[in-house]
Design a protein around this motif. Structure first.
Motif, PDB file in Angstrom:
ATOM      1  N   PHE A  60      36.462  -5.705 -37.465  1.00 39.40           N
ATOM      2  CA  PHE A  60      36.249  -6.739 -36.446  1.00 39.40           C
ATOM      3  C   PHE A  60      36.185  -6.104 -35.057  1.00 39.40           C
ATOM      4  CE2 PHE A  60      37.935  -9.696 -33.282  1.00 39.40           C
ATOM      5  CZ  PHE A  60      37.009 -10.726 -33.400  1.00 39.40           C
ATOM      6  N   LEU A  61      37.113  -5.198 -34.758  1.00 39.63           N
ATOM      7  CA  LEU A  61      37.125  -4.541 -33.452  1.00 39.63           C
ATOM      8  C   LEU A  61      35.886  -3.668 -33.263  1.00 39.63           C
ATOM      9  CD1 LEU A  61      40.905  -3.642 -33.101  1.00 39.63           C
ATOM     10  CD2 LEU A  61      39.597  -5.294 -31.728  1.00 39.63           C
ATOM     11  N   GLU A  62      35.416  -3.045 -34.333  1.00 41.68           N
ATOM     12  CA  GLU A  62      34.192  -2.238 -34.241  1.00 41.68           C
ATOM     13  C   GLU A  62      33.007  -3.127 -33.882  1.00 41.68           C
ATOM     14  OE1 GLU A  62      31.304   0.695 -36.872  1.00 41.68           O
ATOM     15  OE2 GLU A  62      33.120  -0.098 -37.794  1.00 41.68           O
ATOM     16  N   ARG A  63      32.886  -4.267 -34.557  1.00 42.29           N
ATOM     17  CA  ARG A  63      31.797  -5.200 -34.239  1.00 42.29           C
ATOM     18  C   ARG A  63      31.926  -5.719 -32.813  1.00 42.29           C
ATOM     19  NH1 ARG A  63      28.777  -7.771 -38.688  1.00 42.29           N
ATOM     20  NH2 ARG A  63      29.461  -6.820 -40.614  1.00 42.29           N
ATOM     21  N   LEU A  64      33.140  -6.050 -32.400  1.00 41.21           N
ATOM     22  CA  LEU A  64      33.339  -6.553 -31.042  1.00 41.21           C
ATOM     23  C   LEU A  64      32.968  -5.494 -30.013  1.00 41.21           C
ATOM     24  CD1 LEU A  64      34.233  -8.764 -29.097  1.00 41.21           C
ATOM     25  CD2 LEU A  64      36.588  -7.947 -29.379  1.00 41.21           C
ATOM     26  N   SER A  65      33.355  -4.243 -30.245  1.00 40.08           N
ATOM     27  CA  SER A  65      33.017  -3.180 -29.295  1.00 40.08           C
ATOM     28  C   SER A  65      31.509  -2.993 -29.195  1.00 40.08           C
ATOM     29  CB  SER A  65      33.708  -1.866 -29.672  1.00 40.08           C
ATOM     30  OG  SER A  65      33.160  -1.318 -30.839  1.00 40.08           O
ATOM     31  N   LYS A  66      30.819  -3.089 -30.313  1.00 38.96           N
ATOM     32  CA  LYS A  66      29.351  -2.991 -30.302  1.00 38.96           C
ATOM     33  C   LYS A  66      28.752  -4.157 -29.532  1.00 38.96           C
ATOM     34  CE  LYS A  66      29.002   0.646 -32.968  1.00 38.96           C
ATOM     35  NZ  LYS A  66      28.633   1.929 -32.440  1.00 38.96           N
ATOM     36  N   ALA A  67      29.267  -5.362 -29.751  1.00 39.46           N
ATOM     37  CA  ALA A  67      28.763  -6.546 -29.036  1.00 39.46           C
ATOM     38  C   ALA A  67      28.990  -6.399 -27.537  1.00 39.46           C
ATOM     39  CB  ALA A  67      29.432  -7.809 -29.564  1.00 39.46           C
ATOM     40  N   LEU A  68      30.166  -5.923 -27.156  1.00 37.64           N
ATOM     41  CA  LEU A  68      30.488  -5.765 -25.736  1.00 37.64           C
ATOM     42  C   LEU A  68      29.580  -4.748 -25.044  1.00 37.64           C
ATOM     43  CD1 LEU A  68      34.380  -5.847 -25.977  1.00 37.64           C
ATOM     44  CD2 LEU A  68      32.949  -7.520 -24.763  1.00 37.64           C
ATOM     45  N   THR A  69      29.126  -3.752 -25.789  1.00 37.87           N
ATOM     46  CA  THR A  69      28.265  -2.725 -25.190  1.00 37.87           C
ATOM     47  C   THR A  69      26.791  -3.109 -25.232  1.00 37.87           C
ATOM     48  OG1 THR A  69      28.228  -1.467 -27.262  1.00 37.87           O
ATOM     49  CG2 THR A  69      29.880  -0.836 -25.610  1.00 37.87           C
ATOM     50  N   GLY A  70      26.485  -4.313 -25.733  1.00 42.42           N
ATOM     51  CA  GLY A  70      25.137  -4.840 -25.598  1.00 42.42           C
ATOM     52  C   GLY A  70      24.167  -4.581 -26.737  1.00 42.42           C
TER      53      GLY A  70
END
Length: 144
Positions: free
Chosen positions: A96-106
């Protein structure tokens, strides 16, 4: 006897609260997660993921920090039955955190879909168990 335990992550993100909230919604919409509940006033979410034959739920709390960053606190309270279950929960949080970090970086929605789902081993485990069961049945049929 299994005891309830908390598995937690507490991370400071270099993104403003509203951006993190938008991207949590995006990750849930695109990923393999279900939004069980959310409270926009308290910035809390209850997000679930089907792992094997059960749903594991994460309690996510966001807090805006003075420097403009956001603190994300994730807690999963579970009856951890064995070390394999603990690993499954850790893997789910990490994915989940990996997906969130990817989403945050655009990254794009398509790129976000390709991020590791965090439960690749589940299907392999099920197939191995079925194979063992079939082999045991065949052996029993031959012996009796």
């Amino acid at each position: 006897m299994s005891l309830s335990t908390n598995i937690e992550r507490n991370i400071e993100l270099n993104f403003p609260l509203e951006k993190v909230k938008q991207d949590i919604e995006r990750v849930v919409k695109i990923g393999a997660y279900a939004m069980h509940s959310k409270n926009d006033i308290f910035n809390t979410y209850r997000i679930g993921k089907l792992t094997g034959l059960e749903t594991i739920s994460m309690n996510v709390t966001l807090k805006s920090l003075e420097n403009g960053n956001t603190n994300i606190h994730i807690v999963v309270t579970e009856n951890v039955r064995n070390s394999g279950h603990q690993i499954s929960i850790d893997t789910m949080i990490d994915a989940f955190l990996e997906r969130l970090s990817k989403a945050l970086t655009g990254v794009t929605d398509e790129e976000l879909k390709t991020v590791s789902p965090g439960n690749k081993g589940c299907m392999v485990t099920i197939l191995v168990m079925i194979g063992i069961g079939l082999a045991a049945s065949a052996t029993a049929a031959i012996l009796f």
